[in-house]
Design a protein around this motif. Structure first.
Motif, PDB file in Angstrom:
ATOM      1  N   TYR A  19     -15.246   6.947  13.244  1.00  0.00           N
ATOM      2  CA  TYR A  19     -16.535   6.925  11.975  1.00  0.00           C
ATOM      3  C   TYR A  19     -16.011   7.689  10.858  1.00  0.00           C
ATOM      4  O   TYR A  19     -15.664   8.947  11.076  1.00  0.00           O
ATOM      5  CB  TYR A  19     -17.840   7.610  12.444  1.00  0.00           C
ATOM      6  CG  TYR A  19     -18.938   7.726  11.373  1.00  0.00           C
ATOM      7  CD1 TYR A  19     -19.551   6.832  10.996  1.00  0.00           C
ATOM      8  CD2 TYR A  19     -18.889   9.122  10.915  1.00  0.00           C
ATOM      9  CE1 TYR A  19     -20.493   7.095   9.953  1.00  0.00           C
ATOM     10  CE2 TYR A  19     -19.983   9.271   9.831  1.00  0.00           C
ATOM     11  CZ  TYR A  19     -20.897   8.485   9.300  1.00  0.00           C
ATOM     12  OH  TYR A  19     -21.544   8.492   8.593  1.00  0.00           O
ATOM     13  N   PHE A  20     -15.915   7.025   9.575  1.00  0.00           N
ATOM     14  CA  PHE A  20     -15.171   7.774   8.368  1.00  0.00           C
ATOM     15  C   PHE A  20     -16.178   7.738   7.205  1.00  0.00           C
ATOM     16  O   PHE A  20     -16.683   6.514   7.051  1.00  0.00           O
ATOM     17  CB  PHE A  20     -13.913   6.917   8.144  1.00  0.00           C
ATOM     18  CG  PHE A  20     -13.288   7.741   6.831  1.00  0.00           C
ATOM     19  CD1 PHE A  20     -12.193   8.635   6.989  1.00  0.00           C
ATOM     20  CD2 PHE A  20     -13.562   7.346   5.491  1.00  0.00           C
ATOM     21  CE1 PHE A  20     -11.538   9.055   5.996  1.00  0.00           C
ATOM     22  CE2 PHE A  20     -12.865   7.853   4.486  1.00  0.00           C
ATOM     23  CZ  PHE A  20     -12.089   8.735   4.809  1.00  0.00           C
ATOM     24  N   LEU A  25     -15.405   6.075  -1.344  1.00  0.00           N
ATOM     25  CA  LEU A  25     -14.020   5.892  -0.587  1.00  0.00           C
ATOM     26  C   LEU A  25     -12.909   5.722  -1.254  1.00  0.00           C
ATOM     27  O   LEU A  25     -12.718   4.870  -2.240  1.00  0.00           O
ATOM     28  CB  LEU A  25     -14.122   4.212   0.207  1.00  0.00           C
ATOM     29  CG  LEU A  25     -13.240   3.736   1.270  1.00  0.00           C
ATOM     30  CD1 LEU A  25     -13.056   4.795   2.178  1.00  0.00           C
ATOM     31  CD2 LEU A  25     -13.478   2.469   1.581  1.00  0.00           C
ATOM     32  N   THR A  27      -9.326   4.556  -0.543  1.00  0.00           N
ATOM     33  CA  THR A  27      -8.629   3.779   0.282  1.00  0.00           C
ATOM     34  C   THR A  27      -7.319   4.540   0.883  1.00  0.00           C
ATOM     35  O   THR A  27      -6.967   4.247   1.962  1.00  0.00           O
ATOM     36  CB  THR A  27      -8.281   2.246  -0.249  1.00  0.00           C
ATOM     37  OG1 THR A  27      -7.622   2.317  -1.266  1.00  0.00           O
ATOM     38  CG2 THR A  27      -9.671   1.736  -0.626  1.00  0.00           C
ATOM     39  N   ALA A  30      -8.255   6.979   3.425  1.00  0.00           N
ATOM     40  CA  ALA A  30      -8.711   6.221   4.587  1.00  0.00           C
ATOM     41  C   ALA A  30      -7.590   5.668   5.284  1.00  0.00           C
ATOM     42  O   ALA A  30      -7.612   5.785   6.623  1.00  0.00           O
ATOM     43  CB  ALA A  30      -9.833   5.203   4.457  1.00  0.00           C
ATOM     44  N   GLU A  52     -16.525   2.570  11.899  1.00  0.00           N
ATOM     45  CA  GLU A  52     -17.632   2.547  10.980  1.00  0.00           C
ATOM     46  C   GLU A  52     -17.091   3.222   9.701  1.00  0.00           C
ATOM     47  O   GLU A  52     -16.305   4.377   9.957  1.00  0.00           O
ATOM     48  CB  GLU A  52     -18.714   3.003  11.538  1.00  0.00           C
ATOM     49  CG  GLU A  52     -19.819   2.997  10.562  1.00  0.00           C
ATOM     50  CD  GLU A  52     -20.356   1.948  10.064  1.00  0.00           C
ATOM     51  OE1 GLU A  52     -21.186   1.701   8.796  1.00  0.00           O
ATOM     52  OE2 GLU A  52     -20.217   0.840  10.582  1.00  0.00           O
ATOM     53  N   THR A  53     -17.205   2.754   8.698  1.00  0.00           N
ATOM     54  CA  THR A  53     -16.818   3.328   7.440  1.00  0.00           C
ATOM     55  C   THR A  53     -17.949   3.466   6.438  1.00  0.00           C
ATOM     56  O   THR A  53     -18.887   2.453   6.393  1.00  0.00           O
ATOM     57  CB  THR A  53     -15.912   2.743   6.544  1.00  0.00           C
ATOM     58  OG1 THR A  53     -14.574   2.509   7.457  1.00  0.00           O
ATOM     59  CG2 THR A  53     -15.478   3.456   5.273  1.00  0.00           C
ATOM     60  N   GLU A  55     -19.970   4.917   2.854  1.00  0.00           N
ATOM     61  CA  GLU A  55     -20.011   5.739   1.645  1.00  0.00           C
ATOM     62  C   GLU A  55     -21.447   5.992   1.283  1.00  0.00           C
ATOM     63  O   GLU A  55     -22.435   5.209   1.351  1.00  0.00           O
ATOM     64  CB  GLU A  55     -19.677   4.775   0.375  1.00  0.00           C
ATOM     65  CG  GLU A  55     -18.184   4.385   0.174  1.00  0.00           C
ATOM     66  CD  GLU A  55     -17.895   3.713  -0.763  1.00  0.00           C
ATOM     67  OE1 GLU A  55     -16.932   3.790  -1.619  1.00  0.00           O
ATOM     68  OE2 GLU A  55     -18.559   2.585  -1.101  1.00  0.00           O
ATOM     69  N   TYR A  65     -14.273  14.335   3.044  1.00  0.00           N
ATOM     70  CA  TYR A  65     -14.613  13.252   4.004  1.00  0.00           C
ATOM     71  C   TYR A  65     -15.301  13.881   5.302  1.00  0.00           C
ATOM     72  O   TYR A  65     -14.854  14.647   5.612  1.00  0.00           O
ATOM     73  CB  TYR A  65     -13.751  12.176   4.053  1.00  0.00           C
ATOM     74  CG  TYR A  65     -12.556  12.600   4.690  1.00  0.00           C
ATOM     75  CD1 TYR A  65     -11.891  12.609   6.155  1.00  0.00           C
ATOM     76  CD2 TYR A  65     -11.371  12.953   3.720  1.00  0.00           C
ATOM     77  CE1 TYR A  65     -11.191  12.839   6.762  1.00  0.00           C
ATOM     78  CE2 TYR A  65     -10.162  13.397   4.459  1.00  0.00           C
ATOM     79  CZ  TYR A  65     -10.047  13.455   5.932  1.00  0.00           C
ATOM     80  OH  TYR A  65      -8.670  13.688   6.430  1.00  0.00           O
TER      81      TYR A  65
END
Length: 263
Positions: A19-20, A25, A27, A30, A52-53, A55, A65
Motif C-alpha cells: 500500500y503506497f 503521486l 511515479t 513509486a 494499492e496506490t 493520492e 509518502y
C-alpha cells in the motif's frame, strides 16, 4: 519483516501486497519503492501479486509518502512451530543481522541528532559510506535459509529478533520453566551498535532491549541435529554463531547473559 515473521512459524511465504499513499503521486519514487519490494520478494521466494496506490492531497506533505504491506504464507498444520517442543539441553544458534534492521530508529535519530553529524556525513563505523545509507542497510531476509534448515528435521523454534531485542523476543518461544542462557562473547558486535552505544551512552541491557545487537534470527535446535542444521544454514549463506543453550529455570521464562549479568 513480514516474511521473517512468517518463517518463524514454519510457514513458507506465498505472496506480498503493498500500500503506497502520498499527497501527489511521484511515479519515479513509486517505481523505486516497488522495485525494492520486488527485490525483497525474490529474496523471500514469494510473489508480489498486487497492491494499492492512493493520492490524498492535504493528508501528506509534499515529498512524503506512507508505505505498508502484508504477506501470506502456508504451513502444514502438524508442522507449525509453536515453541512447545523446546527442551532443556537444546542448542541456540544466532544468525548474523545486516545492521539495525527495522527497529529502534527513534533512538537512532536521537543519537544522530546529539552527535552533530548529518546523514550525508561519513559514517564513523562504516568506511566509504555516508551515515544515512549505512544506518538504512536493508533488513536481512532469512526465509530461504530457515526453510532449508527446517528440512533437516531438527528445528525446535525460531525467534525473529525485532523490537525488544533478544531480551523480549526469545522468551516468546520458551516453555515455562526454561531459560535461554546466552554467551555474549560468542558473536561479534557489529560496529554500528558499538557506535550507537558509545555515542548515546546506552547500557548493555538497554541495547539488548532495543536493538538486535548483531543477531537477527535465533534458531533453537535439538543438540543431536545441530551439525546438520548449522551446515544447512551456512550453505544457504548465513553467518552462524553458537550463542547459548536452553537451561532449566525455577518458574517463568527468561534470557540470561554471560559473561556479564546485564539484563
Amino acid at each position: 519483516m513480514c516474511v521473517n515473521d512468517l518463517v518463524v512459524q514454519g510457514a513458507e511465504p506465498l505472496f506480498f501486497l503493498d500500500y503506497f499513499a502520498s499527497g501527489k503521486l511521484d511515479t519515479g519514487i513509486a517505481a523505486t519503492v516497488v522495485t525494492g519490494i520486488a527485490a525483497g520478494c525474490r529474496q523471500a521466494g514469494c510473489a508480489l501479486i498486487g497492491g494499492e496506490t492512493a493520492e490524498m492531497p492535504g493528508m501528506y506533505a509534499d515529498g512524503d509518502y506512507d508505505l505498508a504491506g502484508f504477506s501470506v504464507g502456508a504451513a502444514e498444520r502438524e508442522s507449525v512451530l509453536t515453541g512447545e517442543s523446546v527442551a532443556e539441553g537444546d542448542l541456540i544458534f544466532g544468525l548474523a543481522s545486516s545492521g539495525v534492521h527495522s527497529n529502534g530508529y527513534s533512538l537512532v535519530r536521537r543519537i544522530v541528532a546529539q552527535s552533530g553529524l548529518g546523514y550525508a556525513d561519513d559514517a564513523p563505523f562504516a568506511a566509504g559510506s555516508d551515515l544515512g545509507t549505512a544506518l538504512l542497510t536493508p533488513t536481512r531476509i532469512y526465509v530461504k535459509s530457515c526453510l532449508a534448515a527446517l528440512k533437516t528435521g531438527g528445528i525446535r523454534a525460531f525467534a525473529h529478533i525485532t523490537g525488544g531485542g533478544l531480551t523480549e523476543n526469545l522468551p516468546r518461544v520458551l516453555p515455562d520453566g526454561l531459560t535461554a542462557a546466552l554467551d555474549t562473547a560468542s558473536w561479534p558486535m557489529p560496529p554500528v551498535f558499538d557506535w550507537l552505544a558509545r555515542e548515546g551512552g546506552i547500557s548493555a541491557g538497554e541495547m539488548r532491549r532495543t536493538f538486535n545487537c548483531g543477531i537477527g534470527m535465533v534458531v533453537i535446535v535439538e543438540s543431536q541435529s545441530a551439525p546438520a542444521v548449522r551446515s544447512a544454514l551456512e550453505e544457504a549463506g548465513e553467518a552462524v554463531y553458537a550463542i547459548g543453550r536452553i537451561m532449566p529455570r525455577d518458574g517463568g521464562v527468561a534470557v540470561t547473559y554471560s559473561p556479564d549479568s546485564a539484563a
